[in-house]
Design a protein around this motif. Structure first.
Motif, PDB file in Angstrom:
ATOM      1  N   LYS A 480      50.602  37.252  29.456  1.00  0.00           N
ATOM      2  CA  LYS A 480      49.432  36.554  29.980  1.00  0.00           C
ATOM      3  C   LYS A 480      48.680  37.380  31.028  1.00  0.00           C
ATOM      4  CE  LYS A 480      51.105  31.868  29.092  1.00  0.00           C
ATOM      5  NZ  LYS A 480      51.447  30.548  29.687  1.00  0.00           N
ATOM      6  N   GLY A 481      49.359  38.360  31.618  1.00  0.00           N
ATOM      7  CA  GLY A 481      48.708  39.176  32.625  1.00  0.00           C
ATOM      8  C   GLY A 481      47.774  40.200  32.006  1.00  0.00           C
ATOM      9  N   ARG A 482      46.601  40.361  32.607  1.00  0.00           N
ATOM     10  CA  ARG A 482      45.604  41.324  32.117  1.00  0.00           C
ATOM     11  C   ARG A 482      45.569  42.536  33.048  1.00  0.00           C
ATOM     12  NH1 ARG A 482      40.305  37.840  30.076  1.00  0.00           N
ATOM     13  NH2 ARG A 482      41.446  36.458  28.614  1.00  0.00           N
ATOM     14  N   ARG A 527      45.740  42.394  43.079  1.00  0.00           N
ATOM     15  CA  ARG A 527      44.826  42.000  42.002  1.00  0.00           C
ATOM     16  C   ARG A 527      43.716  43.007  41.773  1.00  0.00           C
ATOM     17  NH1 ARG A 527      42.354  36.258  41.758  1.00  0.00           N
ATOM     18  NH2 ARG A 527      41.707  37.247  39.804  1.00  0.00           N
ATOM     19  N   ASN A 530      44.677  44.406  38.200  1.00  0.00           N
ATOM     20  CA  ASN A 530      45.232  43.461  37.226  1.00  0.00           C
ATOM     21  C   ASN A 530      45.273  42.069  37.844  1.00  0.00           C
ATOM     22  OD1 ASN A 530      48.115  42.893  38.367  1.00  0.00           O
ATOM     23  ND2 ASN A 530      47.909  45.132  38.460  1.00  0.00           N
ATOM     24  N   ASP A 531      45.536  41.063  37.011  1.00  0.00           N
ATOM     25  CA  ASP A 531      45.615  39.694  37.530  1.00  0.00           C
ATOM     26  C   ASP A 531      47.031  39.129  37.432  1.00  0.00           C
ATOM     27  OD1 ASP A 531      45.944  39.218  34.844  1.00  0.00           O
ATOM     28  OD2 ASP A 531      44.243  37.836  34.654  1.00  0.00           O
ATOM     29  N   LEU A 532      48.056  40.006  37.321  1.00  0.00           N
ATOM     30  CA  LEU A 532      49.429  39.529  37.222  1.00  0.00           C
ATOM     31  C   LEU A 532      49.839  38.674  38.418  1.00  0.00           C
ATOM     32  CD1 LEU A 532      51.960  39.708  35.383  1.00  0.00           C
ATOM     33  CD2 LEU A 532      52.722  41.628  36.814  1.00  0.00           C
ATOM     34  N   HIS A 535      49.809  34.835  38.063  1.00  0.00           N
ATOM     35  CA  HIS A 535      50.581  34.209  36.997  1.00  0.00           C
ATOM     36  C   HIS A 535      51.988  33.879  37.490  1.00  0.00           C
ATOM     37  CE1 HIS A 535      47.575  34.796  33.854  1.00  0.00           C
ATOM     38  NE2 HIS A 535      47.339  35.992  34.398  1.00  0.00           N
ATOM     39  N   TYR A 538      54.986  36.461  38.297  1.00  0.00           N
ATOM     40  CA  TYR A 538      54.876  37.477  39.349  1.00  0.00           C
ATOM     41  C   TYR A 538      55.985  37.328  40.384  1.00  0.00           C
ATOM     42  CZ  TYR A 538      52.703  40.342  43.027  1.00  0.00           C
ATOM     43  OH  TYR A 538      52.446  41.289  43.997  1.00  0.00           O
TER      44      TYR A 538
END
Length: 698
Positions: A480-482, A527, A530-532, A535, A538
């Motif tokens: 799900k992480g980008r 961030r 990435n946007d992990l 989520h 993390y």
């Protein structure tokens, strides 16, 4: 009969004719004398002539015999078989006795029988036979050179003691073969006295055959059906949290016998106190695990020692297995922030700090600190895990501190970002030799501004302890992480890729470095790339990573065996200082630390707990165990071993080459042992005394 100097025998025979010639030349001739009355004179004269004639003949014979014996004495006579037909070239043997002193001979009275067999073989030797002795065990081999002084060899055998080492028959046999290669004459024999267990022959190669003129006799003194049980392994993390409830210690016990064992008591001791006992049923030639909960009822962080023990049997030395464990209240994590912006969300460690300072019911307590520079060497030793979060550059001295820290067992996490100078990283931490980085850092890929293109984590090694809790899809999904930007990297040969993007580039890499581990996260920990962090995976991901590095630096406590050298690592500031090392019997040895503040300790001949003490510091403990490969007492067949080392047919054997030098040496040895010349000279001396006494009699 043979003569070493036949010319003297001829000279003696020729010389023996000299008294006879002199006797014949000086023979008295009868003279006529006229007397008026000769009746009484004639009777007296006949008696004197007969006595005188007998005396002269005796003197003649004695003188002839003296010269003959003297010639034979100088000719050095001997009696022996023809060298071409004598199987042992004169009956002289050159023997090497190999006495097994590995720890398996401590089984019941096996070693007593072994010494008796060795003494019997020595007693069967002639006085002139040359004997060598080898006391054999792996890493403990004593060689007494070939000698005819049997009393010295006998004393060594009587005083021999078994060791705690494993078996290495091949090394002892090759040493014996080399000893016998120096012998040119005589029968060459090896007596191997031991339990012939299979573990001592595992490294046999075809090139390990004996020399063609060497024979070997195997004397098996082991039990026909040995019954032995051993603690073969212990799995316990080197560090345990005091309040952690789920830490387990698993001890493996093997049944080295043909009978099933029932209700075998297995006990756990920590700090000399029995804390738990369980029982096992084990099938023949099989293993079973005893599982204990590690409960350390202490409030202070310290080192602890312990062992697992089974009921006593005929071989006690493998019934215990020792271990060390470090207790701690919390995991100490220090982060070097490479982009510090206070409490702002743009701060590099904004999400990291909040994740590590949050502890749930299942999480490990973490003591988190932060700075913008790499701590000093002494302060680094206080931390279990160090994080370099987007740190721009590293100096040469800082890189050495990092390598020393990880090599000593520390855990290091490197996260990348826009501040990192990859050239400096490669120069200071990379390189072909002594590289701390698990990868070669290439160029950055992706665009963190537009965020139109991104990568996701498509591959995760769920077998690894960090990711095992996430193997269930309900426990978090890394996909799900980008990731909008990351560094492309090439793993080194020693590194392992734990996670990767869908384009194949690594996300997380690991490398073992000395006693510690290094993890490299190829994107940012915040961030920015990435946007992990937003989520759910993390926070548990960071906790599992820190827990893995702190509590499982090398998976489990290292296995040190009897005879291994142990490295004690200190700091350069402690170089030259004195430390005291105590062995399991509490005997003390003192050493000065080397230039790096370390010590290599090699006197580990007994299993148990050893400790290193330095003024002002907590003791350092390490556990030494026996190698339980020796616990399997199953023997090899002597006929099979003879075939391996000697050959299966008589054509494989060749006799000692009968060169003139060999024959001459053989004859000299036989003549020297028989000493006939000495007896002949004594006979000549006796005849000379008798001749002198007889010649002077009236």
């Amino acid at each position: 009969m043979g003569l070493l100097a036949g010319a003297f025998a001829i000279a003696g025979a020729v010389g023996a004719s000299i008294p006879l010639i002199i006797h014949l030349l000086n023979r008295e001739r009868a003279r006529r004398l006229v007397f008026s009355t000769v009746r009484f004179i004639q009777m007296s004269h006949q008696t004197n002539v007969q006595r005188h004639r007998l005396k002269r003949w005796l003197l003649l014979l004695m003188r002839i015999l003296m010269l003959i014996l003297l010639g034979f004495a100088f000719a050095r006579p001997f009696f022996a078989e023809d060298p071409a037909t004598a199987p042992e070239l004169g009956g002289v043997r050159n023997a090497v006795i190999i006495l097994d002193t590995s720890y398996s001979v401590q089984y019941e009275d096996v070693f007593v029988r072994a010494k008796n067999e060795a003494t019997d073989r020595l007693g069967g030797m002639e006085a002139a036979d040359a004997v060598a002795l080898i006391l054999s065990a792996d890493k403990a081999r004593q060689v007494f050179p070939i000698d005819s002084e049997h009393s010295h060899i006998r004393t060594v055998i009587e005083n021999a003691e078994p060791t705690n080492f494993t078996t290495d028959y091949l090394d002892a046999i090759q040493t014996a073969d080399d000893i016998l290669k120096t012998v040119s004459v005589g029968q060459k024999q090896i007596f191997l006295i031991g339990d012939l267990q299979k573990s001592g022959w595992e490294n046999f190669l075809e090139t390990d055959r004996l020399s063609p003129d060497v024979d070997i006799e195997f004397v098996n003194i082991g039990e026909e059906q040995p019954n032995n049980h051993a603690v073969t392994d212990i799995n316990v993390p080197p560090v345990v949290l005091i309040d952690q409830k789920d830490t387990e210690l698993v001890a493996r016990v093997h049944n080295y016998s043909g009978e099933r064992v029932e209700n075998l008591a297995v006990s756990l001791f920590i700090d000399d106190k029995k804390v738990d006992t369980t029982q096992l049923d084990i099938e023949p030639e099989d293993s079973s695990d005893a599982v204990f909960k590690v409960k350390i009822d202490l409030q202070n962080e310290s080192s602890h020692t312990g062992w697992v023990e089974i009921d006593s049997d005929a071989l006690d030395i493998d019934n215990k297995r020792y271990f060390t464990v470090q207790s701690m209240k919390s995991i100490k994590v220090h982060c070097v922030n490479g982009e510090q912006k206070g409490a702002d969300i743009e701060d590099e460690t904004f999400f990291l700090t909040r994740a590590l300072r949050t502890v749930g019911n299942e999480g490990a307590p973490i003591d988190y600190t932060e700075s913008n520079t790499i701590p000093s060497a002494d302060r680094l030793l206080q931390y279990d895990v160090l994080i370099l979060a987007n740190v721009s550059t590293i100096s040469a001295s800082e890189s050495e501190r990092l390598k020393t820290y990880v090599n000593g067992g520390g855990g290091l996490i490197i996260t990348l970002g826009d501040q990192v100078d990859t050239g400096v990283y490669q120069q200071r931490l990379g390189g072909a030799e002594n590289s701390l980085l698990p990868c070669t850092i290439m160029q950055a890929a992706g665009d963190p501004i537009g965020k139109d293109d991104f990568q996701v984590i498509a591959s995760v090694d769920f077998r690894h302890p960090i990711f095992t809790p996430f193997s269930n899809p309900n426990h978090g999904d890394f996909a799900k992480g980008r990731f909008y930007r990351y560094y492309q990297t090439v793993p080194t040969s020693e590194a392992t890729v734990l996670a990767a993007f869908d384009d194949g580039n690594p996300t997380l890499l690991e490398k073992i470095y000395g006693n510690g581990r290094v993890l490299c996260f190829t994107s940012t920990i915040d961030r920015e790339w990435n946007d992990l962090p937003i989520h759910g995976v993390y926070l548990p991901f960071l906790h599992e990573t820190v827990k893995y590095l702190a509590l499982k630096q090398v998976g489990k406590a290292p296995d040190y065996y009897v005879g291994d050298a142990i490295e004690y690592s200190g700091s350069q500031e402690s170089a030259g200082k004195e430390v005291a090392v105590f062995n399991p019997d509490r005997k003390e040895e003192r050493f000065a630390l080397n230039e790096q503040g370390g010590l290599f300790y090699e006197n580990t001949e007994n299993p148990g707990i050893y400790s290193v003490h330095r003024s002002g510091e907590e003791p350092f403990y390490f556990a030494i165990n026996v190698d339980t490969a020796e616990s399997d007492l199953t023997p090899r067949n002597p006929e099979e071993l003879t075939s391996m080392l000697v050959g299966t047919t008589e054509t494989d054997r060749i006799p000692t080459e009968l060169t003139p030098e060999v024959v001459r040496q053989y004859e000299e040895d036989v003549e020297r042992n028989q000493s006939l010349s000495t007896y002949l000279l004594l006979a000549v001396f006796a005849l000379a005394i008798s001749e002198m006494f007889l010649a002077n009699r009236v």
